[in-house]
Design a protein around this motif. Structure first.
Motif, short mmCIF file in Angstrom:
data_model
loop_
_atom_site.label_atom_id
_atom_site.label_comp_id
_atom_site.label_asym_id
_atom_site.label_seq_id
_atom_site.Cartn_x
_atom_site.Cartn_y
_atom_site.Cartn_z
N MET A 1 44.44 54.56 39.20
CA MET A 1 44.48 53.26 38.56
C MET A 1 44.68 52.18 39.63
SD MET A 1 47.13 51.91 35.75
CE MET A 1 46.40 51.53 34.22
N GLU A 2 43.87 51.11 39.53
CA GLU A 2 43.94 50.03 40.49
C GLU A 2 45.19 49.19 40.27
OE1 GLU A 2 40.52 47.54 40.74
OE2 GLU A 2 39.14 49.22 40.87
N SER A 3 45.70 48.66 41.37
CA SER A 3 46.85 47.77 41.26
C SER A 3 46.37 46.43 40.70
CB SER A 3 47.50 47.57 42.63
OG SER A 3 46.66 46.78 43.44
N PRO A 4 47.27 45.67 40.08
CA PRO A 4 46.87 44.35 39.55
C PRO A 4 46.31 43.45 40.66
CG PRO A 4 49.00 44.96 38.67
CD PRO A 4 48.64 46.00 39.70
N ARG A 5 46.84 43.58 41.87
CA ARG A 5 46.36 42.75 43.00
C ARG A 5 44.92 43.11 43.37
NH1 ARG A 5 48.75 38.50 45.44
NH2 ARG A 5 48.37 38.35 47.64
N THR A 6 44.62 44.41 43.41
CA THR A 6 43.26 44.86 43.71
C THR A 6 42.30 44.42 42.62
OG1 THR A 6 44.16 46.78 44.86
CG2 THR A 6 41.85 46.87 44.26
N GLU A 7 42.73 44.54 41.38
CA GLU A 7 41.88 44.10 40.27
C GLU A 7 41.63 42.59 40.34
OE1 GLU A 7 41.69 44.57 35.44
OE2 GLU A 7 43.65 44.50 36.39
N LEU A 8 42.65 41.83 40.67
CA LEU A 8 42.51 40.39 40.81
C LEU A 8 41.52 40.05 41.93
CD1 LEU A 8 43.46 37.51 40.04
CD2 LEU A 8 45.21 37.76 41.80
N LEU A 9 41.61 40.75 43.04
CA LEU A 9 40.71 40.52 44.16
C LEU A 9 39.26 40.83 43.76
CD1 LEU A 9 40.39 39.63 47.05
CD2 LEU A 9 40.84 41.97 47.77
N GLU A 10 39.06 41.91 43.01
CA GLU A 10 37.72 42.26 42.54
C GLU A 10 37.17 41.20 41.59
OE1 GLU A 10 35.66 44.70 43.63
OE2 GLU A 10 37.25 44.99 45.11
N ILE A 11 38.01 40.69 40.71
CA ILE A 11 37.59 39.61 39.80
C ILE A 11 37.22 38.37 40.61
CG2 ILE A 11 38.42 37.99 38.04
CD1 ILE A 11 40.11 40.35 36.92
N TYR A 12 38.03 38.07 41.61
CA TYR A 12 37.77 36.91 42.48
C TYR A 12 36.43 37.06 43.20
CZ TYR A 12 38.46 33.43 46.13
OH TYR A 12 38.31 32.37 46.98
N LYS A 13 36.19 38.22 43.77
CA LYS A 13 34.94 38.46 44.49
C LYS A 13 33.74 38.36 43.56
CE LYS A 13 35.60 42.40 46.66
NZ LYS A 13 35.87 43.56 47.54
N LEU A 14 33.87 38.91 42.35
CA LEU A 14 32.79 38.83 41.37
C LEU A 14 32.51 37.37 41.00
CD1 LEU A 14 30.78 40.08 39.36
CD2 LEU A 14 32.68 40.27 37.75
N HIS A 15 33.57 36.61 40.77
CA HIS A 15 33.39 35.22 40.37
C HIS A 15 32.79 34.39 41.51
CE1 HIS A 15 33.98 32.31 37.23
NE2 HIS A 15 34.41 31.45 38.13
N ALA A 16 33.19 34.67 42.75
CA ALA A 16 32.60 33.97 43.89
C ALA A 16 31.11 34.30 43.99
CB ALA A 16 33.33 34.35 45.18
N GLU A 17 30.75 35.55 43.72
CA GLU A 17 29.33 35.95 43.74
C GLU A 17 28.56 35.23 42.64
OE1 GLU A 17 25.69 37.63 44.46
OE2 GLU A 17 27.44 37.70 45.76
N LEU A 18 29.16 35.09 41.47
CA LEU A 18 28.50 34.39 40.37
C LEU A 18 28.30 32.91 40.71
CD1 LEU A 18 30.30 36.00 37.30
CD2 LEU A 18 27.96 36.41 38.07
N ALA A 19 29.27 32.31 41.39
CA ALA A 19 29.12 30.91 41.81
C ALA A 19 27.96 30.78 42.80
CB ALA A 19 30.41 30.40 42.44
N ASP A 20 27.82 31.76 43.68
CA ASP A 20 26.71 31.74 44.64
C ASP A 20 25.37 31.89 43.92
OD1 ASP A 20 25.71 31.73 47.40
OD2 ASP A 20 25.15 33.81 46.97
N ARG A 21 25.33 32.70 42.90
CA ARG A 21 24.09 32.87 42.13
C ARG A 21 23.67 31.59 41.43
NH1 ARG A 21 24.83 38.84 39.42
NH2 ARG A 21 24.98 39.97 41.40
N VAL A 22 24.64 30.83 40.96
CA VAL A 22 24.33 29.54 40.35
C VAL A 22 23.65 28.65 41.38
CG1 VAL A 22 25.36 27.40 39.44
CG2 VAL A 22 26.13 29.62 38.59
N SER A 23 24.16 28.66 42.60
CA SER A 23 23.54 27.86 43.67
C SER A 23 22.13 28.33 43.97
CB SER A 23 24.40 27.92 44.93
OG SER A 23 25.66 27.34 44.69
N GLN A 24 21.90 29.63 43.91
CA GLN A 24 20.55 30.17 44.14
C GLN A 24 19.60 29.73 43.02
OE1 GLN A 24 21.04 34.41 44.58
NE2 GLN A 24 22.20 34.20 46.49
N ARG A 25 20.09 29.76 41.79
CA ARG A 25 19.25 29.30 40.67
C ARG A 25 18.96 27.82 40.78
NH1 ARG A 25 22.91 32.27 37.17
NH2 ARG A 25 23.48 30.29 36.24
N ARG A 26 19.93 27.05 41.24
CA ARG A 26 19.73 25.62 41.42
C ARG A 26 18.65 25.38 42.47
NH1 ARG A 26 24.82 22.77 43.37
NH2 ARG A 26 24.07 23.38 45.41
#
Length: 151
Positions: free
Chosen positions: A1-26
């Motif tokens: 089971m992942e630690s809450p900190r690791t899970e938070l970091l994964e969520i952060y990385k995913l969200h940063a990637e989604l922000a980058d995709r918005v820029s690519q679509r723009r």
């Protein structure tokens, strides 16, 4: 089971990637609008050079000016929409950074003067929005020329 900190970091990385995709679509949307306006400009240029019926020049310029204005307005709205979407995404990233060891994006934004100091950094969407405004002005000029040609 992942630690809450690791899970938070994964969520952060995913969200940063989604922000980058918005820029690519723009960027893809910008290319689409530039292509449409370039094609329209090419058509108007060719018509002006090789137009068959002088009596129809005003009509063609009027139609091209209206279409160019519509495309320019659409482009401006798309840029504005993507700016709003990215603003929301970076607010969420900012909230996530409160719970991480280092606030990467927040620190970068501080170094850049939060986009309020043009000598340090010009907000990309501010620069981007200038282009459809210029194209809209050119379209308005084309409409004026067409109205003068008719009279």
């Amino acid at each position: 089971m992942e630690s809450p900190r690791t899970e938070l970091l994964e969520i952060y990385k995913l969200h940063a990637e989604l922000a980058d995709r918005v820029s690519q679509r723009r960027e893809a949307a910008n290319r689409l609008h530039i292509g449409l306006l370039s094609g329209l400009g090419l058509f108007v240029g060719l018509f002006a050079e090789f137009g068959i019926a002088e009596s129809r020049t005003g009509d063609v310029f009027l139609a091209a000016g209206i279409l160019g204005g519509m495309i320019s307005f659409s482009w401006w709205v798309v840029i504005r929409s993507y700016r709003q979407l990215n603003t929301g995404k970076f607010k969420v990233l900012d909230e996530l950074e409160d719970r991480l060891a280092f606030p990467f994006f927040r620190r970068e934004w501080e170094i850049l003067g939060a986009g309020d100091q043009p000598g340090r950094y010009w907000k990309l969407t501010t620069v981007e929005a200038f282009l459809p405004i210029m194209c809209g002005i050119l379209s308005a000029i084309l409409i004026i020329i067409s109205l003068i040609a008719v009279s």
